[in-house]
Enzyme design. Structure first.
Site: not given
Lengths: 731, 217
Positions: B84, B184, B186
């Site tokens: 990002c 994302h 994560e």
């Protein structure tokens, strides 16, 4: 003593003080205040800061309970969730700034409530918001306010890295001029880090850190927040503050590091009325005095007047008290985070707030005069003798077929999918969010850090659940019962994910309390909240009051908003609102006693909010909520959804839309499909064995919602109506 | 192995990336002012709003002292993952081709999206199944490039949340050791929070690092 322009009788009225209040000030001071002092006093004695029309009523709310760590009076309340962890939370309004400048008004509303949370030592872990606007279908202004307020909330919350995990939004014509922007923040702290704002230790140093002090927000609390909106409010735009989430992100990390290193004696954020309010409240709580030298305060504009410096509402600033031998360490931490920090004064013995301009004393006010001596007013409530609110446009025929009525409700602004709004917010940052918006009736956040040993595959995951609720339409029907319903409804939302309430915060949004019928609404609503809190044994740990929400068209709907926090033992069992599997049974749990007064359908029929709300059996509500919590936590209930706006038909449709599985339902004879009752009844699903003994009303399966003999609508049609309602209005 | 996660002022997803990386190895935060990667095996430039995204997303962060080390590490063949804001920074730093523009609808968007793994042979995707479900959250995520690039991830049909060119969601540099993506991973490492597909990217990096000669700068 000298002080530029004199204050005096010519100006105090412009600053919002009454003749008798000014007389009290002169009497308390033994002289006329000068310009600096008058600016400070007018803000501290404003409705926004002094709660002068609500404080007596607020004493009726129960504030004590076994889990309460910090009650009302500090920057935020806090409850114990076990294992040495505290959860801090508070809801606050930013209504008038947002009505004048929606993007910055809403953004700084989020910024302000986040500062309240980290000021008491908690790391913010969630934001929720409660919004009210005029009818978007009818009003360009309402669409403008909505679009920009939502963007402002997202801008601040997303940029600072705090997830926006829930909220609610309703549209009613009474909010056309006076929108409501209530933001709730939730934080987490080890008990040991919880911090008071009470200044302590004469000789200690007062350090201001964060942004420069500028001319923004001068008089925001008195001029804007404590008066009705009206013509010419565009001219008040300069009283709205400008937010910088990047500055606040650094400020937050810096503040938490200062507390972790135990470098601070006390900490306070700067909000309404700026340094004046923050410093005098710190002094008041600590029963000490303060000297502040305005020449030390870093300014954005060099030529600011002393009074402007003292009342500036520039955002992203904090004030702390530091022992002299720790000042160097504090400044070093601030430097690490690129935060400007300056010693601006010191704590003194005498309870005097002295303003210095170098060596010259330019203001000297007794702390109690500033903080405690503002008169508290008794309201003069009187029930209205004529209806306060008219009905709106009729949007569906009263004899429409049930299927058409259900589709119209699903597509209505108040019930349709909130996705176009919550997609503008980050709900997952910080990696705790177990249930996101539209997955369940309450947001669920894991308390421990999720890693390979916890999470889906590991040990139980203790969690908190959060919900925010309020329904002005129902409070308008009956302020006492409607406000109580908001509490029951919030607790019902928590029950759906298996959570037991620990505490609540409220934001009381009402019109002008000097008008008898508004005073009556406020007084009744507080009684209703107090009763419901006692019924469910949920203490109020903090909150906010926003009055004078009126425009030339009249007062807003009375809008108490309730934010509730609870705990659940294992987030892995938190129920979704949608059904889990084909073939599961569907049951109706609780004493459901629907009626149409104050309902969404009554609104679509063009009826005014009037009549009566359903009677409540409190013992049954308590039993039902416990039954739902137990069913969810044991894994018996794989879905749970409480029945609210739009009645049982809408609740069933929402379950179907959420999971994409159909349902075949047979309702008890005579049960109204669209009548409403809040916080009392639930739709749950699970296997036949797990639901044995419950009132089974149907089975999961097929590709439609079939309600026997009444309607049969394909999932695709339901989804289309639900998804398009608000989306079309915003296009 | 050890991951290093860069922390700029305004970074928001640094701890999230660290927690995700710790599921497959060690991970520590690296401060923006330090010209020191502390011997890590792979670098993650995480999401957020570095320096407030002022001027232009990633435009200031690329000049941070730590980025000099990251650029040198990448040129030496070290594995760098930009998520990002990290993707935006790597583009600004010239480590990846192209640029990220404001979304076609001009708003921030959060959405769980389906991704197609176009290239399963990179050090970042070798453990990935053909499709991944991972959230996006950004205002400036519309990938644009005037020249051909090595596409690694595309948004599945109907899933493009920002109007990016050719549905591009993630690209690698020509050498294949620097990877940037808007979604994302994560935030998709545990079924409890929605999906664990993102974990495959961290596992891929662990596998790749295990087979490589350590890069030191």
């Amino acid at each position: 003593m000298s002080a530029g322009a004199q204050g005096g009788r010519a100006t105090y009225r412009e600053l919002g003080l009454t003749d008798s209040e000014y007389d009290l000030i002169v009497e308390g001071l033994g002289r006329e205040p000068n310009a600096v002092e008058l600016a400070m006093l007018s803000l501290m004695w404003s409705e926004h800061c002094a709660y002068k029309h609500s404080k007596k009523l607020l004493r009726r709310l129960p504030t004590e309970g076994p889990h309460v760590l910090v009650g009302p009076g500090e920057n935020a309340g806090a409850v114990d969730v076990g294992n040495g962890i505290a959860i801090a939370f508070k809801v606050e309004s930013h209504n008038h700034p947002s009505a004048v400048e929606p993007f910055q008004g809403a953004a700084t509303g989020v910024g302000g409530i986040l500062r309240d949370i980290f000021a008491i030592g908690a790391r913010p872990i969630a934001v929720l918001d409660s919004l009210r606007f005029g009818e978007p279908a009818d009003s360009q202004r309402s669409r403008y306010l909505l679009e920009h307020a939502v963007a402002g909330i997202g801008h601040y919350g997303n940029s600072i890295g705090v997830p926006t995990v829930g909220g609610e939004i309703y549209f009613e014509s009474s909010y056309e001029q006076n929108c409501l922007i209530n933001a709730m923040a939730v934080g987490m702290a080890p008990h040991s880090r919880l911090t008071s704002a009470a200044a302590a230790g004469p000789g200690n140093v007062l350090i201001l850190f964060g942004a420069l002090t500028g001319r923004d927000g001068i008089g925001g609390a008195s001029v804007l927040a404590s008066a009705e909106l009206g013509e010419g409010d565009d001219a008040k735009r300069p009283t709205v503050q400008i937010g910088d989430p990047f500055a606040e992100k650094k400020l937050m990390e810096c503040s938490l590091e200062l507390l972790d290193r135990e470098l601070l004696a006390s900490l306070q954020d700067l909000g309404a009325a700026g340094l004046t309010s923050s410093a005098s409240e710190m002094a008041s709580k600590g029963e000490v005095g303060l000297d502040v030298d305005i020449t030390k305060i870093p300014l954005r504009e060099a030529d600011m007047e002393p009074f402007e410096i003292m009342v500036s509402e520039s955002q992203e600033r904090m004030l702390c008290v530091v022992e002299p031998d720790k000042v160097a360490a504090v400044l070093a931490v601030c430097e690490h985070w690129d935060i400007l920090a300056t010693a601006i004064g010191s704590v003194t013995e005498q309870p005097l707030f002295r303003i210095l301009n170098g060596d010259e004393v330019i203001g000297e006010l007794p702390v109690p005069l500033l903080v405690d001596d503002c008169p508290l007013y008794d309201l003069e409530p009187a029930a209205p003798t004529a209806p306060l609110y008219a009905g709106g446009d009729q949007r569906i025929a009263t004899d429409a077929a049930p299927a058409d009525t259900l589709l119209a409700l699903l597509a209505s602004a108040n019930i349709s999918s909130r996705r176009p709004i919550f997609e503008q917010y980050d709900p997952v940052v910080q990696s705790r969010t177990v249930r996101r918006p539209e997955q369940a009736d309450a947001a669920v956040l894991a308390l421990p850090v999720l890693d390979v040993d916890s999470g889906a595959a590991g040990a139980p995951v203790p969690a908190i659940a959060i919900s925010i609720d309020g329904n002005g339409r129902r409070v308008a029907v009956d302020p006492r019962a409607g406000a109580a319903e908001a509490v029951y409804e919030c607790a019902a939302n928590l029950a759906c994910v298996g959570a037991t309430p620990l505490g609540l915060t409220n934001c009381l949004n009402f019109g002008n309390p000097e008008k008898p019928h508004v005073a009556w609404q406020l007084s009744q609503a507080i009684d209703g909240l107090a009763q419901a809190c006692r019924d469910l044994e949920v203490p109020v740990v903090g909150g906010n009051v926003s009055l004078y929400n009126e425009s030339p068209d009249g007062p807003i709907l009375p809008t108490p908003v309730v934010g509730m926090v609870g705990t659940l033992p294992d987030a892995r069992h938190a129920a979704f609102l949608g059904f889990a599997n084909e073939g599961h049974k569907i049951a109706l749990v609780g004493g459901f006693n629907p009626s149409r007064d104050g309902s969404e359908l009554a609104k679509l029929h063009g009826r005014a909010p009037a009549g009566a709300l359903p009677e409540k059996d409190v013992a049954e509500i308590r039993t039902t909520h416990q039954q739902v919590r137990d069913g969810v936590n044991s894994g018996a209930f794989l879905s749970a959804h409480d029945i609210a706006e739009g009645g049982i038909a809408v609740a069933l449709a929402e379950c179907v839309i959420s999971c994409g599985l159909g349902a075949r339902i047979e309702l008890p004879d005579g049960l109204d499909l669209f009548g409403e009752d809040f916080g009392t009844a639930f739709i749950v699903s699970g296997t036949a064995e797990d639901l044995a003994g419950l009132e089974i009303i149907g089975e999961v399966g097929g590709d439609a919602l079939e309600i026997g003999g009444v309607l049969d609508l394909p999932i695709s049609g339901l989804t289309e109506a639900h998804a398009s309602g608000l989306a079309n209005l915003l296009r | 192995m050890k991951f290093g996660v860069i922390r700029f002022p305004g970074t928001c997803d640094d701890v999230d990336a660290q927690l995700a990386a710790q599921r497959v190895g060690d991970a520590e935060l690296l401060w923006h002012r330090d010209r020191d990667l502390k011997g890590v095996d792979a670098v993650i430039v995480p999401g957020g709003f570095s320096y407030g995204d002022y001027l232009r997303a990633g435009a200031i962060a690329r000049f941070a002292p730590v980025m000099e080390e990251v650029i040198e590490f990448a040129h030496a063949g070290g594995l760098v993952l930009g998520i990002c804001n990290g993707f935006q920074i790597l583009c600004e730093a010239g480590l990846l081709p192209g640029a990220l523009l404001i979304n076609d609808h001009l708003k921030f968007v959060f959405r769980q999206v389906n991704l197609e793994v176009v290239d399963p042979n990179t050090p970042f995707t070798r453990e990935c199944p053909p499709t991944l479900s991972i959230p996006v959250k950004h205002t400036t995520g519309r990938y644009y490039t005037p020249t051909p690039v090595q596409v690694v991830l595309r948004y599945a049909p109907g899933n493009n949340p920002n109007g990016s060119q050719d549905d591009i969601a993630g690209v690698v540099n020509n050498a294949g050791n620097v990877f940037g993506l808007m979604p994302h991973p994560e935030h998709a490492v545990d079924l409890l929070t929605g999906s664990e597909d993102g974990l495959r990217i961290f596992e891929s990096i662990r596998t790749a690092v295990g087979e490589r000669v350590k890069v030191t700068v």
